[in-house]
Design a protein around this motif. Structure first.
Motif, mmCIF file in Angstrom:
data_model
loop_
_atom_site.group_PDB
_atom_site.id
_atom_site.type_symbol
_atom_site.label_atom_id
_atom_site.label_comp_id
_atom_site.label_asym_id
_atom_site.label_seq_id
_atom_site.Cartn_x
_atom_site.Cartn_y
_atom_site.Cartn_z
ATOM 1 N N ILE A 152 0.839 -1.201 0.000
ATOM 2 C CA ILE A 152 0.000 0.000 0.000
ATOM 3 C C ILE A 152 0.871 1.248 0.000
ATOM 4 C CG2 ILE A 152 -1.663 1.343 1.360
ATOM 5 C CD1 ILE A 152 -2.840 -1.405 2.266
ATOM 6 N N ALA A 153 1.911 1.253 0.839
ATOM 7 C CA ALA A 153 2.805 2.415 0.912
ATOM 8 C C ALA A 153 3.519 2.675 -0.413
ATOM 9 C CB ALA A 153 3.838 2.210 2.025
ATOM 10 N N ALA A 154 3.761 1.612 -1.184
ATOM 11 C CA ALA A 154 4.476 1.748 -2.458
ATOM 12 C C ALA A 154 3.546 2.074 -3.628
ATOM 13 C CB ALA A 154 5.244 0.468 -2.755
ATOM 14 N N GLY A 155 2.244 2.166 -3.369
ATOM 15 C CA GLY A 155 1.308 2.521 -4.440
ATOM 16 C C GLY A 155 0.405 1.388 -4.883
ATOM 17 N N GLY A 156 0.271 0.375 -4.049
ATOM 18 C CA GLY A 156 -0.549 -0.783 -4.397
ATOM 19 C C GLY A 156 -2.003 -0.463 -4.681
#
Length: 128
Positions: A41-45
């Protein structure tokens, strides 16, 4: 709040049914699984997940492809990760998948049936 008309309710029902149909695995043989653990999620998931949903729908594949999410895939440095399962093809995990790459994966892997070797971070052994 304004009152809803019968037409408003019908439109809302149609929208919700479409949303539920997207999640129904019945009759769908292709899976796109987006890693949505904390790192993912933090990486743009979330954006990647949405891009897959949109592209699958745009290409008219929503009756054949289920896009779903999983928890951690234990590849934090490669997030967002996406596992793609297509019958008759090797199952792979793609890494650092952006929304733009999601479009390429849908076209090349799901439609053209070719792997994107430069994006693969893991080849999943077939289950016995």
């Amino acid at each position: 709040m304004a009152k809803l008309t019968l037409e408003d309710l019908r439109a809302l029902r149609a929208k919700m049914k479409k949303s539920l149909d997207r999640r129904d695995p019945e009759g769908k043989s292709i899976q796109v699984i987006v890693g949505m653990g904390t790192c993912g999620i933090a990486a743009g998931g979330k954006e990647t997940f949405r891009a897959f949903l949109d592209e699958v729908e745009a290409k008219g594949l929503d009756t054949q492809v289920i896009v779903r999410q999983s928890g951690c895939m234990s590849r934090c440095a490669e997030e967002p990760t996406v596992e793609v399962v297509v019958p008759g093809m090797e199952t792979v995990i793609y890494g650092k998948v952006t929304p733009a790459m999601a479009k390429d994966i849908v076209q090349t892997h799901l439609i053209d049936r070719k792997l994107l070797d430069n994006l693969i971070v893991e080849r999943v052994a077939p289950s016995k």
